[in-house]
Write an enzyme that holds these catalytic residues in place. Structure first.
Site, mmCIF file in Angstrom:
data_model
loop_
_atom_site.group_PDB
_atom_site.id
_atom_site.type_symbol
_atom_site.label_atom_id
_atom_site.label_comp_id
_atom_site.label_asym_id
_atom_site.label_seq_id
_atom_site.Cartn_x
_atom_site.Cartn_y
_atom_site.Cartn_z
ATOM 1 N N LYS A 141 0.778 -0.670 -0.314
ATOM 2 C CA LYS A 141 0.055 -0.066 0.245
ATOM 3 C C LYS A 141 0.619 1.274 0.284
ATOM 4 O O LYS A 141 2.047 0.643 0.429
ATOM 5 C CB LYS A 141 -0.674 -0.181 1.108
ATOM 6 C CG LYS A 141 -1.596 -1.085 1.221
ATOM 7 C CD LYS A 141 -2.648 -1.139 2.781
ATOM 8 C CE LYS A 141 -3.702 -1.867 2.821
ATOM 9 N NZ LYS A 141 -4.912 -1.557 1.811
ATOM 10 N N ARG B 125 -10.881 -11.155 1.740
ATOM 11 C CA ARG B 125 -11.607 -12.264 1.047
ATOM 12 C C ARG B 125 -11.093 -14.530 1.641
ATOM 13 O O ARG B 125 -11.530 -14.891 0.762
ATOM 14 C CB ARG B 125 -11.884 -11.789 -0.296
ATOM 15 C CG ARG B 125 -10.529 -11.641 -1.366
ATOM 16 C CD ARG B 125 -10.948 -11.191 -2.699
ATOM 17 N NE ARG B 125 -11.095 -9.692 -2.234
ATOM 18 C CZ ARG B 125 -11.179 -8.574 -2.661
ATOM 19 N NH1 ARG B 125 -11.350 -8.706 -4.051
ATOM 20 N NH2 ARG B 125 -11.424 -7.164 -2.868
#
Length: 496
Positions: A275, A349
């Site tokens: 990130k 996920r």
């Protein structure tokens, strides 16, 4: 903070502060009228002169009002009476709570729930007001102790009401305790709140509440079960993963449980798909899904609800090192389905899909997963609504209704078959990302592939669990929505 009922006449009650609500140009509520009469019309005069701001979420402290045993009154504004609904009422209550929190007070007496709201009875108004006052009283001190010149949090709050409302106040107290648990876990720094720390929190919950059992799976046990998707995320971290399973048995033995699953990524660097620094510094909040389900579970156990609940926290840390999973890897989930990893920052996920598969061993009635899953949800819904997806209309409607009743609202988004094709992969059963278009939808589509035989819902709280770029900290959501949903199910069981 302790909550209690007190029906002492307002003119003679002794408290640090009386709290009343007023509206624009509307008739005075019963509490405001009682104070007005005791003080020879002081409230009416101050509203007329403009010294009391009746606008929504405006607050005014009054001192030395004649005819009262207390020396301080807080007047909370709720705006136009014809526009007053439960959501606006909640805003006004939170503003009142914040004013109390920032004032040198140890106790207060609250009467704002006597304001009339179309479609919301006294019990609902009392519950909402009590939860809001308690939420606003939250003070983070784990790593920044209170200084001598900062106001201490309230120690107690009494609410105007008869003894018949005691059960409502106990419900509010349980919801507020759940919010507080979720907020403190969300706010803790990632060097403290690790997967192991979350497991220890679960130990404390199991010890504190009746009918609660705990199991914690460590990495070797998860490896034997084939949880390679979850463990793939954890590979780059020195902090080992935990699968935390809290079981509350409040219903009949044969009753299928509600399963709550929380994404517990205690810090998300993005892995090798690193990130940006600006986004990464907020990633202690990436476990707020786990904090939310733990908070709702605490509310359920505190109230000793009449149902069975399984709370599963998939706790990992997503870090880059020489053993970290890579873009291009193909991993096999516990379900046997293979996943091509295109972005290691789409890790939530992968953690959740194995937890969903694991939860099927409990023969659940419904599965609800909660996750700070996608920035795309923040773009779509901002910080006000939680994104809701479900493969069952009845479950979706129940969750939406619970969110409206608790002012912890969600908005249902589509889970159409057309979006599934964005996950197609030539090298695996699916990719872990579907590209830029409809990112919040394709993330939900990914999870739906692991819950095809279940009644399932997914709550994306990336926008509602905390406010990006602010210093407000965790919100505690969706504790209100989940706890209200569980309460409604418990009440239905009581009536059978």
């Amino acid at each position: 903070m302790k909550l209690k009922l007190d029906n002492t006449p307002l003119a003679s009650i002794k408290t640090g502060c009386l709290v009343i609500g007023v509206t624009d140009g509307g008739d005075l509520s019963s509490a405001a009228r009682a104070i007005d009469e005791a003080s020879a019309g002081s409230i009416t005069q101050l509203i007329g002169s403009g010294d009391i701001d009746t606008g929504l979420a405006k607050t005014t402290f009054l001192h030395g009002i004649p005819g009262l045993s207390t020396q301080r009154v807080l007047v909370a504004g709720f705006g136009k009476p014809e526009k007053l609904n439960l959501a606006r009422f909640d805003r006004g209550c939170l503003a009142a709570g914040s004013a109390l929190r920032n004032h040198p007070l140890t106790d207060c007496h609250v009467c704002i729930h006597d304001l009339e709201i179309a479609g919301a009875g006294l019990e609902q108004r009392l519950k909402q007001a009590a939860v809001a006052i308690h939420r606003a009283n939250y003070y983070y001190s784990a790593t920044k102790p209170r200084t001598d010149d900062s106001p201490a949090p309230l120690q107690s709050a009494s609410f105007r009401g008869e003894a018949a409302l005691e059960s409502t106040l106990r419900t509010a107290e349980a919801f507020a305790t759940g919010f507080e648990k979720a907020k403190i876990l969300g706010d803790l720094p990632p060097n403290i709140c690790t997967p192991a720390y979350l497991a220890q929190e679960a130990v404390g919950i199991a010890r504190q509440y009746d009918r609660v059992e705990l199991e914690v799976l460590e990495e070797p046990e998860m490896a034997k079960l084939g949880m390679d998707a979850l463990l793939g995320v954890s590979r780059g971290s020195a902090n080992r993963a935990r699968l935390i399973v809290l079981q509350y048995s409040g219903g009949k033995a044969e009753q299928s449980p509600v399963v709550l699953i929380g994404k517990g990524v205690t810090f998300d660097s993005g892995g090798l798909s690193l990130k940006s620094g600006e986004n990464m510094m907020q990633m202690k909040f990436d476990m707020c899904g786990a904090a939310g389900v733990l908070g709702a579970f605490v509310a359920c156990a505190k109230l000793q609800m009449n149902l069975n609940v399984i709370c599963i926290v998939a706790a990992v840390e997503n870090m880059p090192d020489g053993d970290a999973y890579r873009p291009g890897d193909v991993i096999t989930s516990m379900s046997g389905k293979t996943i091509e990893v295109l972005n290691t920052d789409a890790e939530g996920r992968l953690v959740l899909c194995d937890a969903i598969t694991y939860s099927e061993k409990y023969n659940p009635d419904v599965i609800i997963d909660v996750a700070t899953l996608t920035g795309a949800c923040v773009v779509a819904l901002g910080h006000h609504a939680t994104g809701l997806f479900s493969n069952d209309d009845d479950l979706a409607n129940d969750l939406l209704a619970a969110g409206n009743a608790s002012v912890d609202r969600a908005w249902r988004l589509p889970l159409w078959e057309e979006y599934q094709s964005q996950l197609d992969s030539p090298f695996a059963d699916m990719k872990n990302v579907g590209g830029m278009p409809a990112g919040v939808l394709t993330a939900a589509c990914f999870l739906s592939r692991f819950a095809e035989e279940q009644k399932w819902a997914h709550l994306d709280v990336a926008g509602s669990a905390w406010k990006w770029g602010s210093d407000e900290g965790a919100s505690g959501r969706p504790v209100g929505l989940l706890a209200q949903y569980l309460l409604e199910r418990s009440n239905q069981n009581d009536s059978r």
